[in-house]
Design a protein around this motif. Structure first.
Motif, short mmCIF file in Angstrom:
data_model
loop_
_atom_site.label_atom_id
_atom_site.label_comp_id
_atom_site.label_asym_id
_atom_site.label_seq_id
_atom_site.Cartn_x
_atom_site.Cartn_y
_atom_site.Cartn_z
N ARG A 37 0.88 -1.19 0.10
CA ARG A 37 -0.03 -0.01 -0.10
C ARG A 37 0.86 1.18 -0.12
O ARG A 37 1.91 1.20 0.88
CB ARG A 37 -0.82 0.24 1.26
N ALA A 38 0.57 1.95 -0.84
CA ALA A 38 1.38 3.30 -0.95
C ALA A 38 1.39 4.13 0.38
O ALA A 38 2.64 4.63 0.59
CB ALA A 38 0.90 4.06 -2.01
N ALA A 39 0.41 4.17 0.95
CA ALA A 39 0.27 4.82 2.37
C ALA A 39 1.54 4.45 3.26
O ALA A 39 1.78 5.09 4.14
CB ALA A 39 -0.94 4.90 2.90
N GLU A 40 1.64 3.04 3.21
CA GLU A 40 2.57 2.57 4.23
C GLU A 40 3.93 2.47 3.94
O GLU A 40 4.87 2.12 4.54
CB GLU A 40 2.30 1.18 4.48
N CYS A 42 7.54 4.25 2.49
CA CYS A 42 8.28 5.38 2.66
C CYS A 42 9.51 5.50 1.85
O CYS A 42 9.87 4.51 1.28
CB CYS A 42 8.98 5.34 4.19
N SER A 75 -5.30 3.86 -1.36
CA SER A 75 -4.74 4.39 -0.22
C SER A 75 -3.95 5.69 -0.39
O SER A 75 -3.97 6.45 0.65
CB SER A 75 -3.84 3.47 0.71
N ASP A 76 -3.17 5.89 -1.41
CA ASP A 76 -2.36 7.09 -1.57
C ASP A 76 -1.95 7.22 -2.95
O ASP A 76 -2.25 6.33 -3.89
CB ASP A 76 -1.20 7.15 -0.57
N THR A 77 -1.57 8.59 -3.32
CA THR A 77 -1.37 8.87 -4.66
C THR A 77 0.27 8.96 -4.73
O THR A 77 1.04 9.36 -3.96
CB THR A 77 -1.72 10.20 -5.10
N GLU A 105 10.86 10.94 -2.64
CA GLU A 105 9.88 12.09 -2.36
C GLU A 105 10.72 13.25 -2.91
O GLU A 105 11.65 13.54 -2.63
CB GLU A 105 9.85 12.03 -0.90
N THR A 109 5.79 14.83 -1.81
CA THR A 109 5.05 14.10 -2.93
C THR A 109 5.70 12.94 -3.20
O THR A 109 6.96 12.94 -3.51
CB THR A 109 4.81 14.86 -4.28
N LYS A 110 5.15 11.56 -3.15
CA LYS A 110 5.99 10.41 -3.44
C LYS A 110 5.90 10.15 -4.90
O LYS A 110 5.06 10.45 -5.64
CB LYS A 110 5.00 9.07 -2.74
#
Length: 125
Positions: A37-40, A42, A75-77, A105, A109-110
């Motif tokens: 998941r992108a949100a998890e 780093c 979950s995230d972009t 990053e 922004t990822k």
């Protein structure tokens, strides 16, 4: 009563935000593939994610020429950036795909530069 449950689900589907419903569907599909998941994730992580392209743009007139796409996994972009390319066949909004690469990053922004990607067949969607 089975009817009450059905009506409740139907009402929820009719009144919920389409973006939220879409995010849940994409997140479930991503989870089923075993992707991260992108949100998890780093900065610096080697990642494999499954999701959908939300937008695609070509930046050909600047020093940062390439194809830039917004990837959403529920979950995230994450921004995907292919450097030195004007166009990539199959990379278009709404296309589902699996991407692999090192997460960076930039300005909060990822981003993944030059990711490996695997397009999902439109027949599977």
């Amino acid at each position: 009563m089975p009817t009450t449950g059905y009506l409740k689900r139907l009402t929820r589907r009719l009144t919920e935000d389409l973006g939220d419903a879409d995010a849940v569907e994409i997140a479930e599909e991503s989870r089923a593939t075993g992707a991260q998941r992108a949100a998890e994730c780093c900065r610096g992580d080697e990642v494999t994610m499954h999701g959908e392209l939300r937008s695609v743009e070509t930046c050909s007139r600047t020093a940062k020429a390439g194809v830039k796409a917004e990837f959403f996994d529920g979950s995230d972009t994450v921004v995907l950036k292919w450097l030195g390319r004007n166009r990539i066949p199959g990379i278009e909004p709404g296309r589902k795909m699996t991407v692999r690469g090192r997460l960076a990053e930039h300005d909060g922004t990822k981003i993944i530069y030059n990711p490996y990607y695997e397009l999902q067949s439109p027949d599977d969607e």
